[in-house]
Design an enzyme around this catalytic site. Sequence first.
Site, PDB file in Angstrom:
ATOM      1  N   CYS A  24       0.825  -1.226   0.000  1.00  0.00           N
ATOM      2  CA  CYS A  24       0.000   0.000   0.000  1.00  0.00           C
ATOM      3  C   CYS A  24       0.852   1.267   0.000  1.00  0.00           C
ATOM      4  CB  CYS A  24      -0.941   0.008   1.196  1.00  0.00           C
ATOM      5  SG  CYS A  24      -2.078  -1.378   1.205  1.00  0.00           S
ATOM      6  N   HIS A  65      -8.941   4.620  -0.583  1.00  0.00           N
ATOM      7  CA  HIS A  65      -7.621   3.988  -0.502  1.00  0.00           C
ATOM      8  C   HIS A  65      -7.414   2.988  -1.644  1.00  0.00           C
ATOM      9  CE1 HIS A  65      -4.014   2.318   1.071  1.00  0.00           C
ATOM     10  NE2 HIS A  65      -4.520   1.409   1.875  1.00  0.00           N
TER      11      HIS A  65
END
Length: 387
Positions: A85, A334
Site C-alpha cells: 500500500c 484507498h
Amino acid sequence: MAKSKAYVSSVGLTKVGDHWEKSILDLAVEASRGALKGSPKVKPQQIIVGNMFSSVGSGQEHLGAMIASALGLAGVPAYKVEAACSSGGTAFNVAYNLVRAGAIDSALVVGVEKMRDLEPEAVSQALAMAESADYTQFVGASFAALNGLLARYYMEELDVSRDDLSAFPVLDHANGVTAEHAQFRKAISPEVVSRSSMVADPLRLFDCAPVGDGAAAALIVGEKGAAGSKRRLMEILGGKVSTSQFSIYERRDMLDFRATHEAFNGAMQQAGVTAKKLDAVEVHNAFSVVGALSVEAMGFSKRGMGGRDAREGKFSMGSELPVDTFGGLKARGHPVGATGMYQVAEAYLQLTDQAGKNQVDGAEYVATQNIGGVDTTSAVHVFGRAA
Ligand code: COA
C-alpha cells in the site's frame, strides 16, 4: 556533492470510487494527462508507476511502458515500483531521489490501482499478499483480521476506548464532505462507527478504509525544469522510506510503528523543519488503529493518546495540525498503490492554494505518510511552499 532542489510542478487525479467503465490504463493515463497538462513545457525523463497488484486486479503487468506509450512518450524509461500500500509514496521517493541527485531533471510519477473489478474475497487475498505467504497468508489471516488483532491489543494494553478509536474515521469523513475527489462524502458520528457491521473484532465497517479504484500523478522537476514557473510549485524538502521487522508478531513492541518513526524523523531532518512548523499532515489511516498509532509514531500524540487527541479536536480542520485534509484513506478512499500519490497531490493543492473548501489557510509546510503492510514500509515526505 551539491544536491539539486526538487519541486512538484503539477498534479492530476481521478475521483476515487467504482470505475467500472475504465481500465487501469485509462485511470493512469487520465491522472498523468492532468499532471502533464499543468506543466506543458516539461517532458518527463522517467515515468515511475506506483502500483500494488495490477497482475491480480487487471491481469496486467509492464505498466511503465504501457503508460508511456499511451501518453505518446514511448522512448522514455518507465517502470513500476511495488511496496504494497506504500507503492505510491515509495515510487515518489525514487523519483525525488533521482532528481535530487541530479541524475534526471524531471519525472512523472503516477500511482494507480484498480480494485473493484475483483470479487471481495479476491480483494482480500490480493491485499494479504503484503504479508508473508508462508506464515500469515497460510493461516488465512486477512489484512483486516491482522489489524483487528492489533486494535484489540492496542485497546486493552493502553486502555483505549471505542470512542477514541472512532475518532479517526469521524475526522476523515468530516473532511471528505467537501473533497470533490473523495469516495465517501458524508459526515458520520461516533455512534455510526460503533454500530456499523463487524468486520474483524473490534474493527467495524467504518473503521476500515474502503475498496476503490483511482489514480493520482505528479510531475517532479529539478532546478532547470522549475525555472520560469515559480507560481505553482511545491518544493519537496525531504523524503525517506523505512522498513520494520517484516511480520508484526516478530516485533519487540507491536504498538511501536518503527518504520513511520524512522521515515518521519529522517524526512524532517532532511527538510530542516521542526514538527511544530507543520501546517497539515496526510496520515495513512487505513484502519482506525493505524491512524492512531501513526500520529503517535510521528510524535504528535503520546502513546495510547492518538484517538483521544483526535476526539478532542487536536487534528481537526481549524486546529494547529489538521490531519487528512481531504478525508484521508477512510473517506477520500484507498486505492492502495495510488494512495501515496493522492497524498502528494493533496499536499500540492494545499501549498499552491488550490484546495478550495478544504484549504488550510496560509499552509507553509505539509507532511505525508504512506504505509505498506502493518507499518512494514513507511514513506514520509515533507513539502514546503516554493519561495
Ligand atoms: N466505509 C464506509 N462505507 C463502506 C465501506 C467503508 N470502508 N466499505 C463499504 N462501504 C459501504 C458501501 O458503499 C456499501 O454501501 P451501499 O450498500 O449503500 O452501496 C456498503 O457499505 C457495503 O459495501 P460492500 O462493498 O459490500 O462492503 P464489503 O463488506 O464487501 O467490504 C470491507 C467492506 C470493510 C470488508 C472492505 O471495504 C475492506 O476490506 N476494507 C479494507 C481494505 C484494506 O484492507 N485496505 C488495505 C489497508 S492498508
